[in-house]
Design an enzyme around this catalytic site. Structure first.
Site, PDB file in Angstrom:
ATOM      1  N   PRO A   1      47.466  35.025  34.332  1.00 63.24           N
ATOM      2  CA  PRO A   1      46.457  35.534  33.400  1.00 63.24           C
ATOM      3  C   PRO A   1      45.022  35.368  33.893  1.00 63.24           C
ATOM      4  CG  PRO A   1      47.115  33.355  32.729  1.00 63.24           C
ATOM      5  CD  PRO A   1      47.905  33.672  33.978  1.00 63.24           C
ATOM      6  N   GLU A   2      44.844  35.096  35.177  1.00 62.98           N
ATOM      7  CA  GLU A   2      43.516  34.759  35.693  1.00 62.98           C
ATOM      8  C   GLU A   2      42.453  35.794  35.336  1.00 62.98           C
ATOM      9  OE1 GLU A   2      46.186  32.207  38.257  1.00 62.98           O
ATOM     10  OE2 GLU A   2      46.288  34.130  37.208  1.00 62.98           O
TER      11      GLU A   2
END
Length: 289
Positions: free
Chosen positions: A149-150
């Site tokens: 999910p960066e």
């Protein structure tokens, strides 16, 4: 050497080390209240333990898992925010280049020629996901959610996740959109999807069976396969990620320490002799590299 005489390096309470089966080490991330988010202390502990594991002939496989309800939530974003606010961006970049083992001393680790099995309970996010992408086998719980999910936090999966996922899920034209699906959206997927669509989970089981299943896989390798052959084979797989040409991989592998050891090992003699005598081979600890 019996497991009772093994003495891993001193470490903090952020990790736990045990030896649940012959020749198998269990390394547990132990920050359950923080969803096993990785700290600098934890990274140092893991590096020291795995460096010791690499050089201990009686240990052939390591199983990774997380204490509590999740395998690993990745980086400690609160600590990361503090570093960013204090102007630590350049230092972070240099640390990534310098620390070649990657996130938690696992996500880019290529020195370990012994199998690494991930027993993924609950889920893995960010750096936790990058860890499992660098494992040799992955067993995940039915309820596990997996994500990079960066991009949703303004960062990127810089510690090996992007190229590994591209190779795993994007090496064929018909599947080339899969790596982009995870990396560009930050979307979480189920363990079943990770196995069926993306191809980086080997088996999905009920949560209560995750660790026992991972240990069964480890036992199967220990009982049926020469540790010299297994480690030589893993070295070839690691080299395949470094070279584009099959011929280059073959040559680099035959020149590797693991391959040279395997060719002259007691275990190659034992395996061939056992086949001729129609019995099960009895494997010995490999010689130190």
């Amino acid at each position: 050497m019996s497991t009772g005489t093994l003495r891993p390096p001193a470490h903090s309470e952020e990790v736990k080390v045990s030896f649940p089966r012959d020749h198998v080490m269990l390394l547990t991330f132990n920050r359950p209240k923080s969803l096993n988010a990785v700290t600098p202390t934890m990274t140092t502990d893991i590096k020291n333990i795995l460096d010791w594991f690499d050089n201990e002939p009686s240990l052939w496989i390591v199983v990774l898992t997380g204490e509590g309800r999740i395998f690993c939530a990745g980086a400690d974003l609160i600590a990361w925010n503090k570093r960013q606010a204090s102007g630590g961006a350049e230092a972070d970049q240099q640390d990534i280049i310098r620390n070649t083992d990657g996130f938690a001393s696992l996500s880019r680790r290529s020195t370990t020629s012994k199998p690494i099995i991930a027993a993924v309970n609950g889920g893995a996010y960010g750096g936790g996901m990058e860890i499992i992408l660098n494992c040799d086998l992955v067993i995940a719980s039915e309820d596990a959610k997996l994500a990079l999910p960066e991009v949703r936090r303004g960062v990127v999966a810089i510690q090996g996740g992007m190229p590994r996922l591209a190779r795993i899920a994007g090496h064929q034209a018909s599947r080339s959109i899969l790596a982009s699906e995870l990396l560009l959206t930050g979307r979480a997927i189920s363990a079943a999807d990770a196995a069926a669509r993306f191809g980086f989970v080997n088996q999905v089981v009920p949560e209560k069976d995750v660790l026992s299943t991972a240990l069964k896989w480890a036992e199967e390798i220990v009982q049926n396969s020469s540790p010299d052959s297994v480690q030589s084979t893993k070295r070839a797989l690691l080299l395949a990620n470094q070279y584009g040409s099959v011929e280059d991989v073959v040559v680099a592998h035959i020149q590797s320490k693991e391959s040279k050891r395997q060719f002259v090992s007691e275990n190659i003699q034992e395996g061939l002799r056992a086949f001729s005598e129609r019995r099960k081979p009895v494997w010995k600890n490999p010689a130190k590299l």
